[in-house]
Design a protein around this motif. Structure first.
Motif, short mmCIF file in Angstrom:
data_model
loop_
_atom_site.label_atom_id
_atom_site.label_comp_id
_atom_site.label_asym_id
_atom_site.label_seq_id
_atom_site.Cartn_x
_atom_site.Cartn_y
_atom_site.Cartn_z
N GLY A 4 23.52 19.45 30.55
CA GLY A 4 24.74 20.09 30.04
C GLY A 4 25.42 20.93 31.09
O GLY A 4 26.65 20.90 31.24
N ALA A 5 24.65 21.70 31.85
CA ALA A 5 25.22 22.53 32.91
C ALA A 5 25.83 21.66 34.00
O ALA A 5 26.89 21.99 34.54
N ASP A 6 25.19 20.53 34.33
CA ASP A 6 25.75 19.62 35.33
C ASP A 6 27.09 19.06 34.85
O ASP A 6 28.06 19.02 35.62
N ILE A 7 27.16 18.64 33.60
CA ILE A 7 28.42 18.12 33.05
C ILE A 7 29.48 19.20 33.03
O ILE A 7 30.65 18.96 33.36
N ALA A 8 29.11 20.43 32.68
CA ALA A 8 30.06 21.54 32.66
C ALA A 8 30.59 21.81 34.07
O ALA A 8 31.79 22.05 34.25
N MET A 24 37.86 27.80 37.99
CA MET A 24 36.69 27.06 37.50
C MET A 24 35.87 27.92 36.55
O MET A 24 35.39 27.43 35.53
N GLN A 25 35.73 29.21 36.86
CA GLN A 25 34.99 30.10 35.97
C GLN A 25 35.68 30.18 34.61
O GLN A 25 35.02 30.15 33.57
N LEU A 82 28.43 24.54 40.09
CA LEU A 82 27.06 24.36 39.61
C LEU A 82 26.39 25.70 39.34
O LEU A 82 25.75 25.89 38.30
N SER A 83 26.56 26.63 40.25
CA SER A 83 25.96 27.95 40.08
C SER A 83 26.54 28.65 38.85
O SER A 83 25.80 29.20 38.02
N MET A 84 27.85 28.63 38.72
CA MET A 84 28.49 29.28 37.57
C MET A 84 28.14 28.58 36.26
O MET A 84 27.96 29.24 35.23
N ALA A 85 28.02 27.26 36.28
CA ALA A 85 27.66 26.53 35.06
C ALA A 85 26.27 26.90 34.59
O ALA A 85 26.02 27.03 33.39
#
Length: 138
Positions: A4-8, A24-25, A82-85
């Motif tokens: 889910g985080a990767d897709i986000a 992006m954030q 990626l980090s923010m997701a």
């Protein structure tokens, strides 16, 4: 990192990489706000991102779709996404959007759903709104 985080991250990168980190954030904030209130737009981060007709990068024929699927962490902006997701998925990403669940690019035609609504905030070229979190059952 969860799927889910990767897709986000891919969604935020595709939708707002031209707006930089804050843009992006903000997209990730919308995704997290929707996931926190499951409904017609999805029930978790992955389903929110890939709900039909919600994020243009996942629409068939959108040029950002293939780019979003192919981007790697060699791209510095994608690494940031990626980090923010990951932080968004754990509930640790500050919300720049004032609780918004929807947005549109101000460089495009104002969508019908935004008619008569005042944005919570404008970040770069995106206007952010609280549409479905207003107690109307959406």
């Amino acid at each position: 990192m969860s799927a889910g985080a990767d897709i986000a991250a891919r969604t935020a990168w595709a939708e707002a990489r031209g707006e930089g980190i804050a843009g992006m954030q903000a997209v990730l904030n919308v995704i997290a706000n929707r996931a926190a209130r499951p409904g017609w737009w999805g029930h978790d981060i992955a389903s929110v991102c890939q709900a039909p007709h919600q994020f243009s990068c996942w629409l068939p024929g959108d040029p950002n779709g293939p780019e979003a699927r192919a981007v790697t962490d060699d791209d510095p902006l994608f690494r940031s996404a990626l980090s923010m997701a990951g932080r968004a998925a754990s509930g640790d990403l500050p919300d720049l959007t004032r609780g918004s669940d929807s947005y549109y690019a101000t460089t495009s035609t104002r969508p019908l759903w935004a008619a008569g609504r005042v944005p919570q905030i404008i970040i770069g070229h995106h206007a952010f709104f609280r549409v479905g979190l207003t107690g109307d059952g959406k």
